[in-house]
Design an enzyme around this catalytic site. Structure first.
Site, PDB file in Angstrom:
ATOM      1  N   ASP A  58     -20.555  16.327  38.116  1.00  0.00           N
ATOM      2  CA  ASP A  58     -19.319  16.226  38.887  1.00  0.00           C
ATOM      3  C   ASP A  58     -19.438  14.927  39.689  1.00  0.00           C
ATOM      4  O   ASP A  58     -20.444  14.721  40.393  1.00  0.00           O
ATOM      5  CB  ASP A  58     -19.224  17.457  39.807  1.00  0.00           C
ATOM      6  CG  ASP A  58     -17.809  17.912  40.070  1.00  0.00           C
ATOM      7  OD1 ASP A  58     -16.941  17.782  39.183  1.00  0.00           O
ATOM      8  OD2 ASP A  58     -17.548  18.412  41.195  1.00  0.00           O
TER       9      ASP A  58
ATOM     10  N   ASP B  61     -23.581  20.462  35.735  1.00  0.00           N
ATOM     11  CA  ASP B  61     -23.459  20.229  37.183  1.00  0.00           C
ATOM     12  C   ASP B  61     -24.586  20.815  38.048  1.00  0.00           C
ATOM     13  O   ASP B  61     -24.311  21.434  39.084  1.00  0.00           O
ATOM     14  CB  ASP B  61     -22.111  20.788  37.692  1.00  0.00           C
ATOM     15  CG  ASP B  61     -20.902  20.103  37.081  1.00  0.00           C
ATOM     16  OD1 ASP B  61     -21.085  19.255  36.189  1.00  0.00           O
ATOM     17  OD2 ASP B  61     -19.765  20.426  37.481  1.00  0.00           O
TER      18      ASP B  61
ATOM     19  N   CYS C  75     -16.973  25.504  36.605  1.00  0.00           N
ATOM     20  CA  CYS C  75     -17.260  24.479  35.592  1.00  0.00           C
ATOM     21  C   CYS C  75     -17.920  25.036  34.346  1.00  0.00           C
ATOM     22  O   CYS C  75     -17.637  24.567  33.238  1.00  0.00           O
ATOM     23  CB  CYS C  75     -18.043  23.336  36.216  1.00  0.00           C
ATOM     24  SG  CYS C  75     -16.997  22.445  37.384  1.00  0.00           S
TER      25      CYS C  75
ATOM     26  N   LYS D 241     -17.518  13.651  35.234  1.00  0.00           N
ATOM     27  CA  LYS D 241     -16.176  14.231  35.227  1.00  0.00           C
ATOM     28  C   LYS D 241     -15.627  14.277  36.635  1.00  0.00           C
ATOM     29  O   LYS D 241     -16.392  14.218  37.603  1.00  0.00           O
ATOM     30  CB  LYS D 241     -16.200  15.627  34.611  1.00  0.00           C
ATOM     31  CG  LYS D 241     -17.036  16.604  35.402  1.00  0.00           C
ATOM     32  CD  LYS D 241     -17.286  17.854  34.595  1.00  0.00           C
ATOM     33  CE  LYS D 241     -17.977  18.908  35.411  1.00  0.00           C
ATOM     34  NZ  LYS D 241     -17.281  19.306  36.638  1.00  0.00           N
TER      35      LYS D 241
ATOM     36  N   HIS E 193     -17.294  17.007  47.992  1.00  0.00           N
ATOM     37  CA  HIS E 193     -18.558  17.293  47.300  1.00  0.00           C
ATOM     38  C   HIS E 193     -18.741  16.306  46.160  1.00  0.00           C
ATOM     39  O   HIS E 193     -17.783  15.751  45.641  1.00  0.00           O
ATOM     40  CB  HIS E 193     -18.546  18.725  46.742  1.00  0.00           C
ATOM     41  CG  HIS E 193     -17.502  18.941  45.685  1.00  0.00           C
ATOM     42  ND1 HIS E 193     -16.187  19.212  45.986  1.00  0.00           N
ATOM     43  CD2 HIS E 193     -17.559  18.874  44.334  1.00  0.00           C
ATOM     44  CE1 HIS E 193     -15.494  19.326  44.876  1.00  0.00           C
ATOM     45  NE2 HIS E 193     -16.293  19.108  43.842  1.00  0.00           N
TER      46      HIS E 193
HETATM   47  C1  VGL Z   1     -17.157  22.737  40.504  1.00  0.00           C
HETATM   48  C2  VGL Z   1     -15.516  23.226  42.012  1.00  0.00           C
HETATM   49  C3  VGL Z   1     -15.214  21.894  42.164  1.00  0.00           C
HETATM   50  C4  VGL Z   1     -18.238  23.234  39.583  1.00  0.00           C
HETATM   51  C5  VGL Z   1     -16.877  21.405  40.628  1.00  0.00           C
HETATM   52  O1  VGL Z   1     -19.127  22.456  39.174  1.00  0.00           O
HETATM   53  O2  VGL Z   1     -18.196  24.447  39.249  1.00  0.00           O
HETATM   54  N1  VGL Z   1     -16.465  23.641  41.174  1.00  0.00           N
HETATM   55  N2  VGL Z   1     -15.916  20.987  41.465  1.00  0.00           N
HETATM   56 ZN    ZN Z   2     -15.717  18.976  41.874  1.00  0.00          ZN
END
Ligand code: VGL
Ligand code: ZN
Length: 203
Positions: free
Chosen positions: A46, A8, A151, A106, A81
């Site tokens: 993400d 991510d 993540c 994901k 996001h």
């Molecule tokens: C993430 C919160 C929500 C991450 C992704 O990549 O850590 N954290 N979505």
């Molecule tokens: Zn997320």
């Protein structure tokens, strides 16, 4: 066979992004250097639809940071996001994405979140990452990226559970730290479950 899993590294997780991770952009040069040391590099992304249930904006009068029950699962609500197709969901410019053999998205199901790059938070559906690595003969994974306390942590725990020898490239990660100390706690938990914490220079 070993593989690098880049988690991510997207605009929304960098300073100025929607779900800012302090110093998130600083993992980019570390990832670019790490990728040169691996024949197999994969990435996670993400990749949420706009109506995703993890977004505070999709629940009446909820704010980011609130915790709700989402289809029987405890869910922290986040700012919108990594919306599919948006700038925030793109990999950070400067990240050498040409080295990614494959990208696993994901968080695509609006009904359930997916912190791990391997499974959704209910462990109901696989993203394909675990099966792919196994098919390639991978026994050892090195994981780095954003965010260390979400993540990265959940990806590491799933990798261990799947039986991979699992390393965390610690200087290639940054945490959100919603609560002070979350990153330290995440590192302690990963280590306790068998993860090996390494620095990029040692790899
Ligand atoms: C993430 C919160 C929500 C991450 C992704 O990549 O850590 N954290 N979505
Ligand atoms: Zn997320």
């Amino acid at each position: 066979m070993r593989a690098l899993v880049v988690v991510d590294i997207q605009n929304d997780f960098c300073p100025g992004g929607a779900l800012e991770v302090p110093e998130g952009d600083q993992v980019v040069p570390v990832a670019n250097e790490m990728m040169k040391k691996f024949n197999l590099v994969v990435a996670t992304q993400d990749w949420h639809p706009a109506n995703h249930g993890s977004f505070a904006a999709n629940h009446p009068w909820r704010r980011p940071g609130d915790v709700i029950q989402l289809n029987g699962q405890e869910q922290i609500l986040w700012p919108m996001h990594c919306v599919q197709g948006s700038f925030g969901a793109e990999f950070v410019p400067g990240l050498d994405t040409s080295r990614f053999r494959k990208v696993f998205v994901k968080g695509t199901d609006p009904e359930i979140d997916s912190y791990s790059g391997f499974f959704d938070n209910g462990h109901k559906k696989a993203t394909g990452l675990g099966g792919y690595l196994q098919e390639q003969g991978v026994k050892e994974v090195y994981i780095q990226g954003l965010a260390l306390d979400y993540c990265v942590k959940y990806s590491v725990l799933d990798a261990l559970q799947l039986g991979f020898k699992t390393h965390v490239v610690i200087d290639g990660c940054r945490g959100v730290n919603l609560e002070e100390g979350d990153s330290d706690k995440a590192v302690a938990e990963m280590r306790e479950k068998g993860a090996i914490i390494v620095k990029s220079a040692e790899v």
